[in-house]
Design a protein around this motif. Sequence first.
Motif, PDB file in Angstrom:
ATOM      1  N   ASN A 242      43.325  11.711  76.591  1.00  0.00           N
ATOM      2  CA  ASN A 242      44.733  12.145  76.519  1.00  0.00           C
ATOM      3  C   ASN A 242      45.725  11.031  76.196  1.00  0.00           C
ATOM      4  O   ASN A 242      46.873  11.087  76.635  1.00  0.00           O
ATOM      5  N   ASP A 243      45.281  10.014  75.477  1.00  0.00           N
ATOM      6  CA  ASP A 243      46.232   8.984  75.038  1.00  0.00           C
ATOM      7  C   ASP A 243      47.193   9.635  74.037  1.00  0.00           C
ATOM      8  O   ASP A 243      46.757  10.230  73.045  1.00  0.00           O
ATOM      9  N   THR A 244      48.493   9.528  74.279  1.00  0.00           N
ATOM     10  CA  THR A 244      49.472  10.284  73.463  1.00  0.00           C
ATOM     11  C   THR A 244      49.479   9.825  72.000  1.00  0.00           C
ATOM     12  O   THR A 244      49.621  10.640  71.093  1.00  0.00           O
TER      13      THR A 244
ATOM     14  N   THR B 145      61.180  -1.510  74.959  1.00  0.00           N
ATOM     15  CA  THR B 145      59.883  -1.323  74.326  1.00  0.00           C
ATOM     16  C   THR B 145      59.086  -0.303  75.139  1.00  0.00           C
ATOM     17  O   THR B 145      59.076  -0.361  76.369  1.00  0.00           O
ATOM     18  N   ASP B 146      58.437   0.626  74.438  1.00  0.00           N
ATOM     19  CA  ASP B 146      57.551   1.573  75.115  1.00  0.00           C
ATOM     20  C   ASP B 146      56.199   0.880  75.286  1.00  0.00           C
ATOM     21  O   ASP B 146      55.413   0.774  74.350  1.00  0.00           O
ATOM     22  N   ALA B 147      55.964   0.385  76.517  1.00  0.00           N
ATOM     23  CA  ALA B 147      54.786  -0.455  76.755  1.00  0.00           C
ATOM     24  C   ALA B 147      53.481   0.300  76.471  1.00  0.00           C
ATOM     25  O   ALA B 147      52.599  -0.211  75.766  1.00  0.00           O
ATOM     26  N   VAL B 148      53.368   1.514  77.010  1.00  0.00           N
ATOM     27  CA  VAL B 148      52.109   2.256  76.873  1.00  0.00           C
ATOM     28  C   VAL B 148      51.827   2.535  75.400  1.00  0.00           C
ATOM     29  O   VAL B 148      50.710   2.314  74.900  1.00  0.00           O
ATOM     30  N   GLU B 149      52.857   2.995  74.694  1.00  0.00           N
ATOM     31  CA  GLU B 149      52.666   3.333  73.279  1.00  0.00           C
ATOM     32  C   GLU B 149      52.361   2.083  72.445  1.00  0.00           C
ATOM     33  O   GLU B 149      51.525   2.104  71.542  1.00  0.00           O
TER      34      GLU B 149
ATOM     35  N   GLY C 236      49.840 -11.957  64.813  1.00  0.00           N
ATOM     36  CA  GLY C 236      50.876 -10.975  64.529  1.00  0.00           C
ATOM     37  C   GLY C 236      51.419 -10.328  65.783  1.00  0.00           C
ATOM     38  O   GLY C 236      50.900 -10.535  66.883  1.00  0.00           O
ATOM     39  N   VAL C 237      52.490  -9.565  65.598  1.00  0.00           N
ATOM     40  CA  VAL C 237      53.124  -8.862  66.723  1.00  0.00           C
ATOM     41  C   VAL C 237      53.402  -7.408  66.333  1.00  0.00           C
ATOM     42  O   VAL C 237      53.508  -7.086  65.139  1.00  0.00           O
ATOM     43  N   LEU C 238      53.535  -6.570  67.336  1.00  0.00           N
ATOM     44  CA  LEU C 238      53.773  -5.136  67.115  1.00  0.00           C
ATOM     45  C   LEU C 238      54.527  -4.574  68.315  1.00  0.00           C
ATOM     46  O   LEU C 238      54.272  -4.986  69.452  1.00  0.00           O
ATOM     47  N   ALA C 239      55.446  -3.663  68.071  1.00  0.00           N
ATOM     48  CA  ALA C 239      56.157  -3.016  69.182  1.00  0.00           C
ATOM     49  C   ALA C 239      56.538  -1.592  68.795  1.00  0.00           C
ATOM     50  O   ALA C 239      56.794  -1.303  67.635  1.00  0.00           O
ATOM     51  N   GLU C 240      56.563  -0.712  69.785  1.00  0.00           N
ATOM     52  CA  GLU C 240      57.049   0.662  69.606  1.00  0.00           C
ATOM     53  C   GLU C 240      58.189   0.857  70.595  1.00  0.00           C
ATOM     54  O   GLU C 240      58.143   0.335  71.711  1.00  0.00           O
TER      55      GLU C 240
ATOM     56  N   LYS D 262      49.088  -2.214  81.960  1.00  0.00           N
ATOM     57  CA  LYS D 262      50.166  -1.288  81.558  1.00  0.00           C
ATOM     58  C   LYS D 262      49.673  -0.215  80.589  1.00  0.00           C
ATOM     59  O   LYS D 262      50.462   0.592  80.107  1.00  0.00           O
ATOM     60  N   SER D 263      48.378  -0.210  80.291  1.00  0.00           N
ATOM     61  CA  SER D 263      47.887   0.667  79.221  1.00  0.00           C
ATOM     62  C   SER D 263      47.547   2.073  79.711  1.00  0.00           C
ATOM     63  O   SER D 263      47.477   2.328  80.922  1.00  0.00           O
ATOM     64  N   SER D 264      47.317   2.967  78.767  1.00  0.00           N
ATOM     65  CA  SER D 264      46.950   4.358  79.087  1.00  0.00           C
ATOM     66  C   SER D 264      45.512   4.410  79.615  1.00  0.00           C
ATOM     67  O   SER D 264      44.747   3.453  79.471  1.00  0.00           O
TER      68      SER D 264
END
Lengths: 168, 516
Positions: free
Chosen positions: B474-476, B351-355, B341-345, B443-445
């Motif tokens: 503090n991950d948003t 695309t907001d990479a961190v989110e 599967g795939v997911l994006a925000e 690229k992650s938090s």
Amino acid sequence: MELILPRKITDLLRRELRGRRNEIGGVMVAEHVGGETFRIVELSVQRSGGTTLHFIRDPEQSKAFLSDFFARTGGNYRRFNYIGEWHSHPTFEPVPSRNDIQAMYQIVEDPEVGANFAVLIIVRLFFRRSLKMSATLFRAGLPPERVVVLLERKTPGLFSRLRILFKK
Amino acid sequence: MGTWNSGRATKRIDAKIDSLPLKDIEIKEYVRETDLSGLSGNTAYRVDGVHLYADILNLKDILNVTTVEGETCHKRTLRFLNMHYRAAHRIIGAVESIFVDFHNQRLHTVFTKPYDDEAKRVRRAVATAQLIIDVLARTGEDADHPAAKVRVGIDTGKALAVNNGRRGHREPLFLGRPANHAAKRAGGGSAQGIFLTNEARKAIGLAEAQDVDKTPLNAEEIAKSQQAARLDVTVDGIVKDWTEDLKNNPIGDFVFSGHTPPFSTLDIETLSVKNSRRQDAASIYGDLDGFTVYVGANMGTDAGAKHVVRALHVLRSELDAVLHEDFQGRKIRFIGDCIHGVLAEGTAQTTDAVETISSMTLCAAAMRSSFKIALKRLKDMGTDASSLGLQIGFEYGPITVTRLGMKGGLVRCAVSRGILNSEQEQGRCKGNQTAIGASAYSKSSHGVHALFGEMRIRGDLDYETALNGMAGKNDTVARAIKTAAGASLLKPASSAAAPLSFPDRPAGPTKPGGFA
């Protein structure tokens, strides 16, 4: 806050929910009766866009419904306006999920929506007749609040009036 | 931003189990001319057949024809795969095997004919494998990418055919040893050739191999199968069609656009060459560990096979529900006992990479939590699948989603370097582990970094662990979920709130509202 729910709205909900396994929903419009009392006037019914667990409200359908409503109420926005959202939970308790809460905060925090508050009604039909629901008030920056729902009775017909008279 | 909770997952799992009562599941024997297309969700067939997996070893090279993973390399790869799917479609039609699926560069087909002759089936599969290899060897001619290098795995025996549950795709799914071992031989090394399991070797009178993954058929063995099979289709005929295709399908035909997140609203069945999606996103593979052994141990009896069917459908559908309903992602396909599967925000353009990576981390963790609940609920209902594990891998980067192949039979395809990497990440996991790809990790938090560590792999990462761990750093996304959860405790409004009133202008939503 008090929310008056007319009989025609509950009848409509019963009819729409009967036999449906997927979530349905829409937007609600209301009349500001006075103080903190509002009366639901109409609601839109979007029958597509739902699964057994999820419902996505289509902005185009609700926009058309609201435009029509505003035209009919003569642009008297202080009195007649959008009051919030409703959807069904055919398989779960009719209480807001985390997704519902997030969606409602997005609505009240979105300046494009332009609402000072919004109400979320979640309904579920039991045994084809009995309607169970929750109503929750959302305001930007404030926690959700339960809403008192007042069911508006139908004007008593001749039979009911005779029965009341007989009882006296 | 999605969320997961155990109550909702439990209700969903119970509803799925209830929809599959053992008494309603039918196990049948595959007989002559049984139609396996459009199987119902509660019917399974025991099928004696020869399984062929053909894997293009150098898809990464084709994807890497340009340094940057831009539109050009994606267009070249998709055009190549499009023609490969069409060629394979023609070959499968000519040799009368059953098309199971294309999972990007990997073809799975099953030979059930001739019905009463296993040796002839294996020889037919070998001849077909050589045909595929010969056709693809010529795909580099006058092309803007290297010729495809192919490795084929073949096994024979009984497998369980069940419904694959995809709208618009009615192919069966085969579970069990022959399907799994053929796939393993195809993926068992970097050498080209045709690799048979010892069962398949025995069926055509060949000696057992010490190491089947290092023992390809030699030219003489292949020629013998080709003579015996006498296929009605030739390399030249297929290559001629391929050349025509190339002429009629210029690379400019591929048109990409971004999908406005969430991916849950993407209808893959409307995609085509001229209407493909391309954007940065996270790709995830969740694979049931130990499922082939579980199938092998249970498919011999009807009672056991019924439990296999129930376990598969319940576990797969719950993994899909977590991705799609809880985290608003989109399943590309089920690949046997695996979900991709795939997911994006963000937006269609950015695309907001961190989110996205934070959401995918929580989604992967939620899949594991749901998987644990599903195993328990299944056991409570008499289906003991507790030997199974779940391997999860995910990665971030540009992805493509489209449908390729012959008109009327288009096949979903989602391919990119990141997608290949996410499958590799899943492959390095044990049954209790979750792995994150190097690009996603970079690229992650801080919260996601802390969860996985430098090895980019974590055991027993469930939803609570991930949410608390990430929120603590503090991950948003994790903090927003926790805040929303706190807000859901319905408290009375403060007295300072302004009186309720309507604004003096029309109010109303302008965006889609996602409720659950």
